[in-house]
Enzyme design. Structure first.
Site, PDB file in Angstrom:
ATOM      1  N   ARG A  90      20.010 -25.666 -10.250  1.00  0.00           N
ATOM      2  CA  ARG A  90      19.498 -26.602  -9.252  1.00  0.00           C
ATOM      3  C   ARG A  90      19.720 -26.090  -7.835  1.00  0.00           C
ATOM      4  NH1 ARG A  90      22.942 -31.739  -9.227  1.00  0.00           N
ATOM      5  NH2 ARG A  90      21.606 -32.646 -10.789  1.00  0.00           N
ATOM      6  N   TYR A  91      20.880 -25.493  -7.604  1.00  0.00           N
ATOM      7  CA  TYR A  91      21.225 -24.987  -6.279  1.00  0.00           C
ATOM      8  C   TYR A  91      21.014 -23.471  -6.255  1.00  0.00           C
ATOM      9  CZ  TYR A  91      23.949 -29.366  -5.768  1.00  0.00           C
ATOM     10  OH  TYR A  91      24.370 -30.667  -5.681  1.00  0.00           O
ATOM     11  N   ARG A  94      24.435 -21.223  -7.453  1.00  0.00           N
ATOM     12  CA  ARG A  94      25.263 -21.517  -8.626  1.00  0.00           C
ATOM     13  C   ARG A  94      24.446 -22.237  -9.683  1.00  0.00           C
ATOM     14  NH1 ARG A  94      25.735 -24.770  -4.339  1.00  0.00           N
ATOM     15  NH2 ARG A  94      26.548 -26.900  -4.413  1.00  0.00           N
ATOM     16  N   CYS A 103      32.449 -32.711 -27.143  1.00  0.00           N
ATOM     17  CA  CYS A 103      33.691 -32.866 -26.381  1.00  0.00           C
ATOM     18  C   CYS A 103      34.757 -33.371 -27.348  1.00  0.00           C
ATOM     19  CB  CYS A 103      33.524 -33.899 -25.272  1.00  0.00           C
ATOM     20  SG  CYS A 103      32.328 -33.444 -24.029  1.00  0.00           S
ATOM     21  N   CYS A 107      33.778 -40.082 -23.262  1.00  0.00           N
ATOM     22  CA  CYS A 107      34.023 -41.062 -22.212  1.00  0.00           C
ATOM     23  C   CYS A 107      32.893 -42.080 -22.273  1.00  0.00           C
ATOM     24  CB  CYS A 107      34.029 -40.370 -20.857  1.00  0.00           C
ATOM     25  SG  CYS A 107      35.007 -38.855 -20.851  1.00  0.00           S
ATOM     26  N   CYS A 110      30.063 -41.558 -19.743  1.00  0.00           N
ATOM     27  CA  CYS A 110      29.578 -40.180 -19.613  1.00  0.00           C
ATOM     28  C   CYS A 110      28.149 -40.132 -19.058  1.00  0.00           C
ATOM     29  CB  CYS A 110      29.613 -39.482 -20.969  1.00  0.00           C
ATOM     30  SG  CYS A 110      28.883 -37.836 -20.929  1.00  0.00           S
ATOM     31  N   ARG A 112      26.196 -37.637 -19.272  1.00  0.00           N
ATOM     32  CA  ARG A 112      25.306 -36.886 -20.161  1.00  0.00           C
ATOM     33  C   ARG A 112      25.337 -37.470 -21.567  1.00  0.00           C
ATOM     34  NH1 ARG A 112      27.258 -31.761 -17.846  1.00  0.00           N
ATOM     35  NH2 ARG A 112      25.828 -31.379 -16.126  1.00  0.00           N
ATOM     36  N   ASP A 271      27.497 -42.412 -12.193  1.00  0.00           N
ATOM     37  CA  ASP A 271      26.053 -42.181 -12.310  1.00  0.00           C
ATOM     38  C   ASP A 271      25.363 -43.315 -13.059  1.00  0.00           C
ATOM     39  OD1 ASP A 271      25.841 -39.623 -11.012  1.00  0.00           O
ATOM     40  OD2 ASP A 271      26.964 -38.788 -12.707  1.00  0.00           O
ATOM     41  N   ASP A 308      25.498 -38.173  -6.966  1.00  0.00           N
ATOM     42  CA  ASP A 308      24.511 -37.242  -7.498  1.00  0.00           C
ATOM     43  C   ASP A 308      23.178 -37.988  -7.439  1.00  0.00           C
ATOM     44  OD1 ASP A 308      23.347 -35.049  -8.854  1.00  0.00           O
ATOM     45  OD2 ASP A 308      25.263 -34.692  -9.844  1.00  0.00           O
ATOM     46  N   LYS A 315      24.045 -33.249  -5.332  1.00  0.00           N
ATOM     47  CA  LYS A 315      25.132 -34.125  -4.906  1.00  0.00           C
ATOM     48  C   LYS A 315      25.176 -34.172  -3.382  1.00  0.00           C
ATOM     49  CE  LYS A 315      27.961 -32.806  -8.862  1.00  0.00           C
ATOM     50  NZ  LYS A 315      27.060 -31.751  -9.381  1.00  0.00           N
TER      51      LYS A 315
HETATM   52  C1  PLP Z   1      27.380 -30.637  -9.938  1.00  0.00           C
HETATM   53  C2  PLP Z   1      26.491 -29.506 -10.141  1.00  0.00           C
HETATM   54  C3  PLP Z   1      26.836 -28.235  -9.665  1.00  0.00           C
HETATM   55  C4  PLP Z   1      28.128 -27.955  -8.953  1.00  0.00           C
HETATM   56  O1  PLP Z   1      28.105 -28.450  -7.672  1.00  0.00           O
HETATM   57  P1  PLP Z   1      29.326 -28.178  -6.682  1.00  0.00           P
HETATM   58  O2  PLP Z   1      28.968 -29.008  -5.494  1.00  0.00           O
HETATM   59  O3  PLP Z   1      29.351 -26.723  -6.394  1.00  0.00           O
HETATM   60  O4  PLP Z   1      30.566 -28.621  -7.379  1.00  0.00           O
HETATM   61  C5  PLP Z   1      25.955 -27.204  -9.869  1.00  0.00           C
HETATM   62  N1  PLP Z   1      24.783 -27.401 -10.508  1.00  0.00           N
HETATM   63  C6  PLP Z   1      24.427 -28.602 -10.959  1.00  0.00           C
HETATM   64  C7  PLP Z   1      23.118 -28.750 -11.648  1.00  0.00           C
HETATM   65  C8  PLP Z   1      25.268 -29.707 -10.803  1.00  0.00           C
HETATM   66  O5  PLP Z   1      24.913 -30.896 -11.290  1.00  0.00           O
HETATM   67  S1  SF4 Z   2      32.149 -37.214 -19.146  1.00  0.00           S
HETATM   68 FE1  SF4 Z   2      30.860 -36.676 -20.937  1.00  0.00          FE
HETATM   69  S2  SF4 Z   2      30.776 -34.428 -20.888  1.00  0.00           S
HETATM   70 FE2  SF4 Z   2      32.516 -35.040 -19.610  1.00  0.00          FE
HETATM   71  S3  SF4 Z   2      34.313 -35.040 -21.004  1.00  0.00           S
HETATM   72 FE3  SF4 Z   2      33.498 -37.136 -20.961  1.00  0.00          FE
HETATM   73  S4  SF4 Z   2      32.113 -37.181 -22.722  1.00  0.00           S
HETATM   74 FE4  SF4 Z   2      32.439 -35.038 -22.294  1.00  0.00          FE
END
Ligand code: PLP
Ligand code: SF4
Length: 351
Positions: A90-91, A94, A103, A107, A110, A112, A271, A308, A315
């Site tokens: 996305r960025y 990174r 996992c 959670c 979560c 995701r 989220d 986010d 973010k």
């Molecule tokens: C959160 C996230 C990151 C990491 O972001 P930082 O601000 O560097 O911690 C990188 N890529 C994606 C897609 C993310 O959701």
């Molecule tokens: S938030 Fe989701 S991905 Fe992260 S540790 Fe918890 S269950 Fe796993």
């Protein structure tokens, strides 16, 4: 003790009431449950009258069946930027690499949850190789963030192969691992695991922790092993209603992290994942909490409060209280501000 994954096991462990089982089965059909023996033990030690922080984070609740209109299957827009399977880019500098979607615990909030724990799958050898090729083809990728799923849920040998492969990509200078393992399955942080994390590039471990009561002796020891190996640790916390949404609970957590040599990094606004509205505070509440930390707690204890943006827009920091405003000084070119201190008193700043 074994890992608890079903409502029947929850019932047997005395963690849910028999009359709730039907509704909770509906919940667990939608979203996976997993409680490591370590967490089960901690839950059994939780005292009524406290925030019951562990219970609330990991035990299924019928409120998860409530899906609010604003909630989304992909709340942070991962799929928008998933070019190759398992990579979210996305960025510019990174990307995320998600080798597994399991996992040790699930959670209840979560972000995701539509993916994680659904059908236990890891990237195949071929898919992983495609992911590495993609990263190799993108010279701007400076950092690779392993997440998922929990990367430390991989066997040390497998993880080490993966890390070494990344280590060999010249433009990747930093690797970050986001994990819950040290806090929920501390026994996995063995000497073999620590050795698996040793690569030539800089490697950071980001621990997901939401309450000070997660830091029992084995957890502190697991974190110490990582830090003692020269691996810097940072944290990420989700702001959760009824768990850490008071100045005391949040401040306590931040101090506990710092005491354990983990630098607070992000406080995530919860989220818009489906069935999580009972955990969500308002942004305004979050901003107030952040303001209460500033000045009253060490600078080391200050995370960045982030949102986010749904849809994959990334973010953004949302904590920024305006501590200053420009002051009019007639006939002068000097800079002049009205600055607010942490106790809410105003001062003049001229330069
Ligand atoms: C959160 C996230 C990151 C990491 O972001 P930082 O601000 O560097 O911690 C990188 N890529 C994606 C897609 C993310 O959701
Ligand atoms: S938030 Fe989701 S991905 Fe992260 S540790 Fe918890 S269950 Fe796993």
């Amino acid at each position: 003790m074994t890992t608890i994954r079903t409502t029947a096991q929850l019932l047997e462990a005395g963690m849910i009431e028999p009359e709730k089982i039907k509704k909770l089965e509906e919940v667990t059909k939608k979203f996976a449950v997993s409680l490591t023996p370590q967490l089960t033990e901690l839950i059994n030690l939780e005292v009524t009258g406290t925030s019951m922080a562990i219970r609330k984070q990991f035990l299924p609740d019928e409120q998860e069946l409530i899906v609010n209109a604003a909630e989304l299957k992909d709340p942070i827009g991962d799929t928008v930027f998933e070019g190759v399977k398992g990579v979210v880019h996305r960025y510019p500098d990174r990307c995320l690499l998600m080798p597994i979607n399991t996992c040790p615990v699930y959670c209840r909030f979560c972000f995701r949850r539509e993916k994680v724990g659904k059908n236990d799958s890891a990237l195949t050898k071929e898919e992983l190789e495609r992911a590495f090729s993609y990263i190799e083809s993108q010279p701007k990728i400076w950092e690779v963030i392993l997440t998922g799923g929990d990367p430390l849920f991989l066997k040390p040998k497998k993880l080490n192969e993966l890390l070494n492969r990344l280590d060999r990509i010249p433009h990747v200078e930093v690797v970050r691992i986001h994990t819950r393992v040290p806090a929920v399955d501390s026994a996995r942080i063995t000497e073999e695991m620590i050795n698996a994390l040793k690569i030539n590039k800089a490697l950071y471990v980001a621990l997901h922790a939401n309450h000070a009561s997660e830091f029992t002796e084995p957890v502190r020891a697991a974190c110490a092993k990582i830090v003692n190996a020269g691996i810097p640790m940072i944290s990420q916390t989700v702001l959760l209603k009824g768990i850490n949404d008071t100045p005391e609970a949040l401040g306590d957590l931040m101090r506990t992290l710092v005491k354990n040599r983990i630098k607070p990094y992000y406080l995530h606004h919860a989220d818009l994942a489906e069935g999580t509205s009972h955990f969500r505070t308002t942004l305004e509440e979050g901003r107030h909490l952040m303001k209460s930390l500033w000045g009253n707690y060490s600078g080391l204890c200050q995370p960045t409060y982030v949102l986010d943006i749904p849809g994959g827009h990334g973010k953004v920091p949302v904590s920024c209280h305006q501590y200053f405003s420009a002051e009019e000084v007639s006939g002068s070119a000097a800079e002049s501000y009205r600055v607010e201190d942490y106790q809410g008193k105003f001062h003049s700043y001229k330069a």
